[in-house]
Scaffold this motif. Structure first.
Motif, short mmCIF file in Angstrom:
data_model
loop_
_atom_site.label_atom_id
_atom_site.label_comp_id
_atom_site.label_asym_id
_atom_site.label_seq_id
_atom_site.Cartn_x
_atom_site.Cartn_y
_atom_site.Cartn_z
N LYS A 46 0.78 -1.12 -0.36
CA LYS A 46 0.21 0.04 0.24
C LYS A 46 1.02 1.38 0.00
O LYS A 46 0.53 2.31 -0.30
N GLU A 47 1.62 1.40 0.93
CA GLU A 47 2.81 2.06 1.04
C GLU A 47 3.74 2.45 -0.28
O GLU A 47 3.50 3.77 -0.74
N ARG A 48 3.85 1.22 -0.91
CA ARG A 48 4.85 1.43 -1.84
C ARG A 48 4.01 2.17 -3.25
O ARG A 48 4.61 3.24 -4.57
N LEU A 49 2.31 1.89 -3.72
CA LEU A 49 2.36 2.90 -4.87
C LEU A 49 1.50 4.25 -4.36
O LEU A 49 1.56 5.13 -4.89
N LYS A 50 1.22 4.54 -2.81
CA LYS A 50 1.18 6.04 -2.42
C LYS A 50 2.76 6.86 -2.69
O LYS A 50 2.83 7.99 -3.28
N THR A 51 4.08 6.36 -2.59
CA THR A 51 5.58 6.41 -2.80
C THR A 51 5.08 6.99 -4.35
O THR A 51 6.28 7.93 -4.61
#
Lengths: 199, 199
Positions: free
Chosen positions: B153-158
């Motif tokens: 989830k964080e990867r997509l946000k980043t």
């Protein structure tokens, strides 16, 4: 055959790009072009949009893309200081000329685009508009008086309202027998459409 | 040579169009493509824009233009019911796949676009995303678990934040050695750029 309708705002860089191609493109398919300047700001009120250059990120890109697009087409271009201006004066003058001589009005439109996007002149100023028309042999006092007349002001307002009623919301915008094309980057689809009667 | 970076949202019809051309186009000029799905909604917050279909006038035109553009390219297209959807599930799944097998991730992206814009399937639903991945041999339970993981989830946000920081505000959007191109209708300029190193 019905003419290609070419809607544009005199402060629209992509309208300027399209103005260099639309006559030859349409002529290749036996079509005339009806030029219809309108006030893009009024259409923005209808869509809730505003000038491309006012958006964060998109505005910077647009300035870059316009210059690159003009370089690709080998068209001179320079973003006028204070861009974009409200082009009431040349739009009103256009319709006054158009009712007398359609070809003269088209030459005037090209001359205004050149004065604004190449020479950086303040074409929103009626005196500058009159100077540009003067270079085409139009009597300066006549066009200055025409731009102030109520019926000419109303004419531009009516043309703008009609354009929006017909779904026009950007510049350039083309209507071909009711088929809409938005943007200088739809000239390729417009040409395919003219050549084959749709697909 | 550096890869062409291809930024897109899985709910973007013009992104779908570009996905059919960008690999072959780049390969003609010896370039690889790095596919980078991102959340266009986050970019809209940065620019103050919203989905094209939500604008009066422009929205109706866009639906018409997308269908016409697909017909011109002979690409199947149908606007999914409830369009546009927030495509978190396939975007997260993409990066999980990408870290294991870049080519598989690209095939997955094409399969999601096809499922959404041809078959009208609800690809924003993780179960449908997993089914589409399953058709490519990916273990369903693995991808369903991966989509729920915080690091994915964080990867997509980043990835989304980085794209916006680099000026990406629309879909499709391309970066070639820092040069930005926005829209499926800039593929022609992108190709000229690749062939000549700018102009």
């Amino acid at each position: 055959m019905t003419p290609v309708e070419f809607f544009f705002d005199f402060a629209s860089p992509y309208g300027y790009v399209a103005s260099r191609f639309i006559e030859a493109l349409s002529a290749r398919h036996g079509r005339r072009v009806r030029w219809r300047p309108f006030m893009l700001g009024a259409a923005f009120k209808a869509t809730g949009a505003e000038a491309l250059v006012n958006y964060p990120l998109k505005g910077d890109y647009a300035v870059h893309d316009i210059a690159r697009t003009c370089r690709m087409h080998r068209i001179d271009f320079s973003l006028p200081s204070g861009f974009p201006h409200a082009m009431l004066a040349p739009s009103r003058a256009f319709y006054w000329l158009h009712d007398q001589d359609e070809e003269l009005a088209k030459r005037f439109a090209l001359a205004i685009y050149n004065a604004y996007f190449v020479e950086g002149r303040s074409c929103s100023n009626p005196d500058v508009t009159a100077e540009v028309a003067g270079s085409l042999g139009v009597e300066r006092a006549d066009i200055l008086a025409a731009m102030k007349r109520l019926n000419i002001k109303e004419r531009l307002k009516t043309e703008t309202d009609l354009a929006i009623q017909r779904g026009v919301f950007g510049s350039p915008f083309f209507l071909v027998d009711g088929e809409p094309f938005w943007g200088a980057d739809r000239l390729d689809q417009l040409e395919i459409w003219l050549s084959g009667g749709g697909w």
